[in-house]
Each structure stands twice: as C-alpha cells, then as structure tokens.
Design an enzyme around this catalytic site. Structure first.
Site, PDB file in Angstrom:
ATOM      1  N   ILE A   1       0.866  -1.176   0.000  1.00  0.00           N
ATOM      2  CA  ILE A   1       0.000   0.000   0.000  1.00  0.00           C
ATOM      3  C   ILE A   1       0.901   1.223   0.000  1.00  0.00           C
ATOM      4  CG2 ILE A   1      -1.669   1.306   1.380  1.00  0.00           C
ATOM      5  CD1 ILE A   1      -2.784  -1.412   2.306  1.00  0.00           C
TER       6      ILE A   1
ATOM      7  N   ASN B   1      -1.401   1.197 -12.281  1.00  0.00           N
ATOM      8  CA  ASN B   1      -1.441  -0.108 -11.620  1.00  0.00           C
ATOM      9  C   ASN B   1      -2.304  -1.057 -12.442  1.00  0.00           C
ATOM     10  OD1 ASN B   1      -1.168  -2.029  -9.435  1.00  0.00           O
ATOM     11  ND2 ASN B   1      -3.258  -1.515  -8.810  1.00  0.00           N
TER      12      ASN B   1
ATOM     13  N   HIS C   1      -4.811  -4.399 -11.788  1.00  0.00           N
ATOM     14  CA  HIS C   1      -5.486  -5.100 -10.699  1.00  0.00           C
ATOM     15  C   HIS C   1      -6.329  -6.230 -11.297  1.00  0.00           C
ATOM     16  CE1 HIS C   1      -7.197  -5.712  -6.762  1.00  0.00           C
ATOM     17  NE2 HIS C   1      -8.384  -5.786  -7.332  1.00  0.00           N
TER      18      HIS C   1
ATOM     19  N   ASP D   1      -6.439   0.351  -4.807  1.00  0.00           N
ATOM     20  CA  ASP D   1      -7.086  -0.249  -5.976  1.00  0.00           C
ATOM     21  C   ASP D   1      -8.253   0.601  -6.469  1.00  0.00           C
ATOM     22  OD1 ASP D   1      -5.301  -2.369  -5.952  1.00  0.00           O
ATOM     23  OD2 ASP D   1      -6.536  -3.525  -4.573  1.00  0.00           O
TER      24      ASP D   1
ATOM     25  N   GLU E   1      -4.396  -9.756 -18.651  1.00  0.00           N
ATOM     26  CA  GLU E   1      -3.509  -8.735 -18.061  1.00  0.00           C
ATOM     27  C   GLU E   1      -2.304  -8.521 -18.969  1.00  0.00           C
ATOM     28  OE1 GLU E   1      -2.556  -8.959 -13.846  1.00  0.00           O
ATOM     29  OE2 GLU E   1      -4.201 -10.348 -13.515  1.00  0.00           O
TER      30      GLU E   1
HETATM   31  C1  GAR Z   1      -1.272  -9.799 -11.035  1.00  0.00           C
HETATM   32  O1  GAR Z   1      -2.411 -10.619 -11.181  1.00  0.00           O
HETATM   33  C2  GAR Z   1      -1.677  -8.386 -10.700  1.00  0.00           C
HETATM   34  O2  GAR Z   1      -2.849  -7.974 -11.348  1.00  0.00           O
HETATM   35  C3  GAR Z   1      -1.874  -8.472  -9.211  1.00  0.00           C
HETATM   36  O3  GAR Z   1      -0.823  -9.279  -8.760  1.00  0.00           O
HETATM   37  C4  GAR Z   1      -0.490 -10.223  -9.787  1.00  0.00           C
HETATM   38  C5  GAR Z   1       0.997 -10.129 -10.022  1.00  0.00           C
HETATM   39  O4  GAR Z   1       1.425 -11.108 -10.913  1.00  0.00           O
HETATM   40  N1  GAR Z   1      -1.859  -7.180  -8.599  1.00  0.00           N
HETATM   41  C6  GAR Z   1      -2.630  -6.838  -7.570  1.00  0.00           C
HETATM   42  O5  GAR Z   1      -3.350  -7.633  -7.002  1.00  0.00           O
HETATM   43  C7  GAR Z   1      -2.529  -5.393  -7.134  1.00  0.00           C
HETATM   44  N2  GAR Z   1      -3.610  -5.035  -6.294  1.00  0.00           N
HETATM   45  P1  GAR Z   1       2.796 -10.948 -11.692  1.00  0.00           P
HETATM   46  O6  GAR Z   1       3.852 -10.685 -10.614  1.00  0.00           O
HETATM   47  O7  GAR Z   1       3.011 -12.268 -12.345  1.00  0.00           O
HETATM   48  O8  GAR Z   1       2.672  -9.812 -12.645  1.00  0.00           O
END
Ligand code: GAR
Length: 215
Positions: free
Chosen positions: A92, A107, A109, A145, A174
């Site tokens: 955070i 970001n 999410h 978020d 993503e």
């Molecule tokens: C991803 O799914 C991203 O959207 C999420 O963490 C994961 C990271 O994966 N982020 C959050 O939850 C932020 N609030 P990665 O390290 O393989 O990119």
C-alpha cells in the site's frame, strides 16, 4: 523515447509481458529499471536476464511506511521516469508517494474495478457468482485499488472454474492490456482531466460482452 520504471513484488509476469513487448518492437518505450521491495522476487532474475537494471528497496529495513516510500521515491527519481508502472507491487502506497507521481503512476489489478479491490479477487468473484470477471489498468490515487480507469479486459466465468483456472484466464488478459495501456501513455493518448481519463483514440468496439452466451 519515454522511459518507465516497473515496480514488482514477486513473480513478475506482467513485467515480463512489458519487457517482451518492448523487445518485439510493439511497445516503443525504454525500461529504465525494475524495482522490488523484496530481494527474493522472482521477477528480478527475469529482468536481469534481459539486461534490465534492477534495484531492491527492502521495506523491512524501514521503520515506517512513509520512510520506505520516501526511499523508494528517491531511488526511482534517479531514473527520471515518465511513468511508474506497478506490476504486482503488493505494498500500500502512502499519499505522499502517490501525490509525488500523480498522473504518472499506474497499476494493474485482477478484477473489474470497482468490484473486488484488495486481495483474493478470483476467489471472491467465484463466491459472488459473477459471470464476467477481468482486470483493470488504472491511474493510482491514494485509495487502494482505486483511480481513473484506463482499460479493462473482461473474461467469462465458466461453470467448473476454480480459482486457478479463473486466475489464469484473467492473467492472460492482463498480459495483453498492460502493454497496450503503456503504449497509449507513450503515444500521448492518455490524459487525466478532472480526475477522469481522456483517451484520444477512435472508440470502435461498442459491442457488448455477454456471459453466459445464449446459443
Ligand atoms: C497480477 O495478477 C496483478 O494484477 C496483481 O498481482 C499479480 C501479479 O502477478 N496485482 C494486484 O493484485 C494489485 N492489487 P505478476 O507478478 O506475475 O505480474
């Protein structure tokens, strides 16, 4: 060419999708550095193997969130990035940090915000029984978020989905939308006006996404 700094905390697959897009020529930006708040973040190895500068600012070494954020901001400023890209950065951020990078901090999410901010988004989507789930790229504001939405990708929730299958379906999206959003920023197509995203591109995808699909 615009430059970015990417912040990660773990696996780094979104970071990797950005690096791959840069390498393939579809994302015309320079990745100045990858930062992590954890020395054991797997994504650091991936970045280093691709010749990207990596830095660790370990949050455990700081007495307060504010002190960590100040050190992080100072270390990022060394690279003078046009954009700071949070890619699975699981901290955070304080108001001071967010304000410091206002308008150049984004970001990703794993939910269709404003639904399911926070953790365990896929599990919560399954419990709620939503039929459409997805991911969101947004400008960061002090609320967790939350913030002006740049782009979202939706996926259907299928009968028989579990957290793993749904997470994988969302993650694939993503990896599509984050490079796209960063490209729009690099091309000067995104602007924050009165707290909303102004997007300078033809909007030609006005169709509806319906799940489950009627046959
Ligand atoms: C991803 O799914 C991203 O959207 C999420 O963490 C994961 C990271 O994966 N982020 C959050 O939850 C932020 N609030 P990665 O390290 O393989 O990119």
């Amino acid at each position: 060419m615009k430059s970015i700094v990417i912040l990660i905390s773990g696996r780094g697959s979104n970071m990797e999708s950005l690096l791959n897009a840069v390498a393939s020529g579809s994302l015309p930006i320079c990745v100045a550095a990858v930062f992590s708040n954890r020395a054991d973040a797997k994504g650091l190895e991936t970045a280093a193997a691709k010749g990207i500068s990596t830095r660790v600012v370990d949050h455990q070494q700081f007495a307060s969130r504010e002190a960590f954020d100040a050190a992080m901001a100072e270390a990022i400023d060394v690279f003078s990035p046009d954009l700071v890209v949070l890619a699975g950065f699981m901290r955070i951020l304080s108001d001071v940090f967010v304000r410091h990078f206002a308008g150049r901090l984004i970001n990703i999410h794993p939910s269709l915000l404003p639904s399911f901010p926070g953790l365990h988004t896929h599990q919560r989507a399954l419990v709620e029984g939503v039929r459409v789930h997805g991911c969101t790229v947004h400008f960061v504001t002090p609320a967790l978020d939350h913030g002006p939405i740049i782009v979202q990708a939706a996926v259907p929730v299928l009968d028989g989905d579990d957290e793993t299958s749904l997470a994988a379906r969302v993650l694939a999206q993503e990896h599509q939308v984050y490079p796209l959003a960063v490209r729009w920023f690099a091309e000067g197509r995104l602007r924050l006006v009165d707290g909303r995203v102004e997007f300078n591109a033809p909007q030609d995808s006005a169709g509806a996404l319906i799940s489950p699909l009627m046959r």
